[in-house]
Every structure is written in C-alpha cells, then in structure tokens.
Design a protein around this motif. Structure first.
Motif, PDB file in Angstrom:
ATOM      1  N   VAL A  59       0.895  -1.188  -0.260  1.00 25.49           N
ATOM      2  CA  VAL A  59       0.251   0.562  -0.243  1.00 25.49           C
ATOM      3  C   VAL A  59       0.785   0.756  -0.542  1.00 25.49           C
ATOM      4  O   VAL A  59       2.180   0.979   0.894  1.00 25.49           O
ATOM      5  N   SER A  60       1.378   2.034  -1.566  1.00 22.50           N
ATOM      6  CA  SER A  60       1.601   3.287  -1.074  1.00 22.50           C
ATOM      7  C   SER A  60       1.496   4.191  -1.424  1.00 22.50           C
ATOM      8  O   SER A  60       0.161   4.314  -2.425  1.00 22.50           O
ATOM      9  N   ASN A  61       1.985   5.487  -1.055  1.00 25.71           N
ATOM     10  CA  ASN A  61       0.965   6.888  -1.217  1.00 25.71           C
ATOM     11  C   ASN A  61       2.158   7.599  -1.932  1.00 25.71           C
ATOM     12  O   ASN A  61       2.901   7.891  -1.564  1.00 25.71           O
ATOM     13  N   MET A  62       1.368   7.437  -3.465  1.00 33.15           N
ATOM     14  CA  MET A  62       2.642   8.330  -4.282  1.00 33.15           C
ATOM     15  C   MET A  62       2.680   9.248  -4.453  1.00 33.15           C
ATOM     16  O   MET A  62       3.648   9.656  -4.159  1.00 33.15           O
ATOM     17  N   THR A  63       1.403   9.733  -3.418  1.00 31.59           N
ATOM     18  CA  THR A  63       1.436  11.973  -2.907  1.00 31.59           C
ATOM     19  C   THR A  63       3.243  12.252  -2.101  1.00 31.59           C
ATOM     20  O   THR A  63       4.029  12.940  -1.996  1.00 31.59           O
ATOM     21  N   THR A  64       3.872  11.691  -1.404  1.00 30.20           N
ATOM     22  CA  THR A  64       4.078  11.748   0.251  1.00 30.20           C
ATOM     23  C   THR A  64       5.654  10.346   0.034  1.00 30.20           C
ATOM     24  O   THR A  64       6.111  10.717   0.372  1.00 30.20           O
ATOM     25  N   ARG A  65       5.343   9.356  -1.170  1.00 26.72           N
ATOM     26  CA  ARG A  65       6.690   8.384  -1.472  1.00 26.72           C
ATOM     27  C   ARG A  65       6.720   7.441   0.456  1.00 26.72           C
ATOM     28  O   ARG A  65       7.488   7.153   0.018  1.00 26.72           O
ATOM     29  N   LYS A  66       5.831   7.140   0.604  1.00 21.90           N
ATOM     30  CA  LYS A  66       5.757   6.153   1.655  1.00 21.90           C
ATOM     31  C   LYS A  66       4.359   5.530   1.641  1.00 21.90           C
ATOM     32  O   LYS A  66       3.686   5.466   1.273  1.00 21.90           O
ATOM     33  N   TYR A  75      -4.667  -6.831   6.241  1.00 21.45           N
ATOM     34  CA  TYR A  75      -5.269  -5.702   6.930  1.00 21.45           C
ATOM     35  C   TYR A  75      -4.133  -4.500   6.624  1.00 21.45           C
ATOM     36  O   TYR A  75      -2.361  -4.866   7.289  1.00 21.45           O
ATOM     37  N   PHE A  76      -4.300  -3.372   6.432  1.00 18.26           N
ATOM     38  CA  PHE A  76      -3.678  -2.258   6.244  1.00 18.26           C
ATOM     39  C   PHE A  76      -3.571  -1.269   7.631  1.00 18.26           C
ATOM     40  O   PHE A  76      -4.591  -0.948   7.771  1.00 18.26           O
ATOM     41  N   ALA A  77      -2.963  -0.104   8.203  1.00 15.25           N
ATOM     42  CA  ALA A  77      -2.715   0.916   8.351  1.00 15.25           C
ATOM     43  C   ALA A  77      -2.535   2.505   7.884  1.00 15.25           C
ATOM     44  O   ALA A  77      -0.822   1.734   7.999  1.00 15.25           O
ATOM     45  N   LEU A  78      -2.490   2.942   7.488  1.00 17.41           N
ATOM     46  CA  LEU A  78      -1.555   3.832   7.257  1.00 17.41           C
ATOM     47  C   LEU A  78      -1.953   5.630   7.338  1.00 17.41           C
ATOM     48  O   LEU A  78      -3.275   5.704   7.040  1.00 17.41           O
ATOM     49  N   VAL A  79      -1.612   6.994   7.576  1.00 18.63           N
ATOM     50  CA  VAL A  79      -1.855   7.691   7.859  1.00 18.63           C
ATOM     51  C   VAL A  79      -1.293   8.672   6.886  1.00 18.63           C
ATOM     52  O   VAL A  79      -0.461   8.372   5.142  1.00 18.63           O
ATOM     53  N   VAL A  80      -2.766   9.420   5.937  1.00 20.54           N
ATOM     54  CA  VAL A  80      -2.548  10.164   4.681  1.00 20.54           C
ATOM     55  C   VAL A  80      -3.403  11.188   4.728  1.00 20.54           C
ATOM     56  O   VAL A  80      -3.951  11.911   5.893  1.00 20.54           O
ATOM     57  N   GLY A  92       0.574 -10.814  -9.209  1.00 17.58           N
ATOM     58  CA  GLY A  92      -0.642 -11.940  -9.338  1.00 17.58           C
ATOM     59  C   GLY A  92      -1.991 -11.778  -9.344  1.00 17.58           C
ATOM     60  O   GLY A  92      -3.184 -11.798 -10.123  1.00 17.58           O
ATOM     61  N   TYR A  93      -2.436 -10.071  -9.011  1.00 19.87           N
ATOM     62  CA  TYR A  93      -3.481  -9.606  -9.448  1.00 19.87           C
ATOM     63  C   TYR A  93      -3.371  -7.474 -10.209  1.00 19.87           C
ATOM     64  O   TYR A  93      -1.891  -7.364  -9.825  1.00 19.87           O
ATOM     65  N   LYS A  94      -4.254  -7.242 -10.826  1.00 18.50           N
ATOM     66  CA  LYS A  94      -3.643  -5.606 -11.079  1.00 18.50           C
ATOM     67  C   LYS A  94      -3.963  -4.556  -9.950  1.00 18.50           C
ATOM     68  O   LYS A  94      -4.328  -5.194  -8.814  1.00 18.50           O
ATOM     69  N   THR A  95      -2.721  -3.528 -10.289  1.00 20.45           N
ATOM     70  CA  THR A  95      -2.946  -3.104  -9.534  1.00 20.45           C
ATOM     71  C   THR A  95      -4.377  -1.499  -9.196  1.00 20.45           C
ATOM     72  O   THR A  95      -4.306  -1.485 -10.891  1.00 20.45           O
ATOM     73  N   LYS A  96      -4.947  -1.215  -8.348  1.00 24.15           N
ATOM     74  CA  LYS A  96      -5.258  -0.763  -7.809  1.00 24.15           C
ATOM     75  C   LYS A  96      -5.464   1.071  -7.245  1.00 24.15           C
ATOM     76  O   LYS A  96      -4.732   1.109  -5.971  1.00 24.15           O
ATOM     77  N   THR A  97      -5.711   2.188  -7.758  1.00 20.64           N
ATOM     78  CA  THR A  97      -5.236   3.226  -7.117  1.00 20.64           C
ATOM     79  C   THR A  97      -6.455   4.175  -6.534  1.00 20.64           C
ATOM     80  O   THR A  97      -7.804   3.931  -7.038  1.00 20.64           O
ATOM     81  N   TYR A  98      -6.890   4.520  -5.579  1.00 24.40           N
ATOM     82  CA  TYR A  98      -7.469   5.293  -4.615  1.00 24.40           C
ATOM     83  C   TYR A  98      -7.305   6.662  -4.200  1.00 24.40           C
ATOM     84  O   TYR A  98      -5.775   6.597  -3.344  1.00 24.40           O
ATOM     85  N   TYR A  99      -8.554   7.472  -4.436  1.00 29.26           N
ATOM     86  CA  TYR A  99      -7.833   9.173  -3.967  1.00 29.26           C
ATOM     87  C   TYR A  99      -8.500   9.462  -3.113  1.00 29.26           C
ATOM     88  O   TYR A  99      -9.750   9.237  -3.020  1.00 29.26           O
ATOM     89  N   VAL A 100      -7.678   9.890  -1.910  1.00 31.26           N
ATOM     90  CA  VAL A 100      -8.458  10.196  -0.660  1.00 31.26           C
ATOM     91  C   VAL A 100      -9.143  11.238  -1.264  1.00 31.26           C
ATOM     92  O   VAL A 100      -8.861  12.833  -1.125  1.00 31.26           O
TER      93      VAL A 100
END
Length: 220
Positions: A59-66, A75-80, A92-100
C-alpha cells in the motif's frame, strides 16, 4: 572617516535585524501551514474479487512517497492527507489506485478489491547443461541406464538360470525331462571323458540338496 564607519555599522545591524525578522516570519508561516494540514488515519483490508484476503499487499502513498505492507490477513493502516493518491499492488493481481477525498473525516476504513491478473510469458526450456558442447559431451559419455530390461537380461545368463533352477523344486515333468536329458547325454558321451556339469541344473540341484547332509566333506 569615523562617520563613515559608524554609518556602515548601523547599516549592517539593520540588515541583520531585518533578515532575522524575515526568517522568524517564514518559520511562523511554515508552522502555521503544517498545523493546518489535515491528517487522516486510514485503515482497511485488501481482498480479491472472489472475496479471499490478499496477504502482504503493498500500500503506497504516491503523494508522500511512503507506504506500508499489509499483514497476512490483508489488514493495513496508513496516515494520509486529503487528495493523496494511494496505490495497491500485489503479485498476480491488477494494480488499483484510490484517491482520498477532500471531505474525508479524521479516520475511515476501506475495503479494497483487487482483480486477478493473468501473466503470460514466453516458454522457457531449462537444460542442465550450460552449452551445446557440454550437452554433446554428456550425451556421448552418458552411461546406459540400469533399467528393468537390462536387469532381466542379466538374470537370463546360463549361470543364473542354473542357480535358480537348482533352487526350484522339481515336479514330475521337470524330473522326467532332466532324466531324459541325462540319458541322452550319457549316450552321446559314451566312451569319452566325463562331461562338465557346471551348467547342468539337475547336477546343481543334487549338489545343493547334499549340502549340510554330510554327503560332502571339506579337506584341509
């Protein structure tokens, strides 16, 4: 001359004070901007389109590079922050993008679904030899395999057949055949030297039966 030096000293002090004041104002503005940034606690789970959990998803934050790695259960947890771009990748899975969204609350949970991705690659032939020359040398000097046919041929040698025949119990037909063969052999060699019974199954059978009965003695 003294007036010139005093004027230069006053100008220098004025410049230093002005620069310090500008720096303080910039720091205050930066702190104000940092305090005004809204941080959001994002938690969630990553699953496949067949409703199975996907472990260790990136799970990558492409804006902050973290980013973080999901656990074994997905399960995952991330500060955005509002407007950040979050990318989910797993082999094995297609990449998915989510915009906060900008109107997101201080915390929210997300169930991210990833679809299976079929990977198509060219066929690869794996050989144990590093080159064609090594393969040719190994092929020429390759030992013949000790397969079932080779072992069967080894068991069909006259010596092996005589030994196995001596261990087998004889029936009426085999006894009659052995007697007839012995009779014909005696008739054929009459008046000549004694025959060699090394390959004679009947002689071997008679020899093995006599072992342990005191029929044969070993002389020193």
């Amino acid at each position: 001359m003294k007036r010139l030096i005093a004027f230069a000293a006053i100008a220098f002090v004025f410049v230093v004070v002005k620069a310090q004041t500008t720096t303080n104002n910039q720091n205050q503005n930066n702190n104000t901007q940092k305090d005004s940034v809204k941080l959001i606690q994002m938690t969630g789970i990553v699953i496949s389109d067949s409703m199975e959990r996907i472990p260790y998803t990136k799970v990558s934050n492409m804006t902050t590079r973290k980013g973080v790695i999901a656990d074994f259960y997905g399960y995952f947890a991330l500060v955005v922050r509002p407007g950040d771009t979050i990318r989910f990748t797993s082999l094995g899975y297609k990449t998915k993008t989510y915009y906060v969204p900008n109107e997101t609350k201080d915390e929210f949970s997300l169930v991210q679904i990833l679809k299976f991705d079929t990977l198509t690659t060219d066929p690869v032939d794996v050989y144990p030899w590093p080159s064609k020359e090594a393969f040719a040398d190994a092929f020429v000097n390759m030992p013949s395999p000790n397969d079932d046919l080779k072992r069967a041929r080894e068991r069909l040698t006259p010596q092996e057949m005589a030994y196995v025949g001596a261990l087998m119990e004889s029936d009426g037909l085999s006894s009659y055949s052995a007697y007839q063969q012995q009779f014909y052999q005696d008739q054929y060699t009459r008046g000549q030297g004694p025959q060699n019974n090394l390959l004679n199954p009947a002689s071997w059978a008679d020899f093995l039966k006599g072992i342990g009965t005191g029929r044969y003695r070993i002389s020193n």
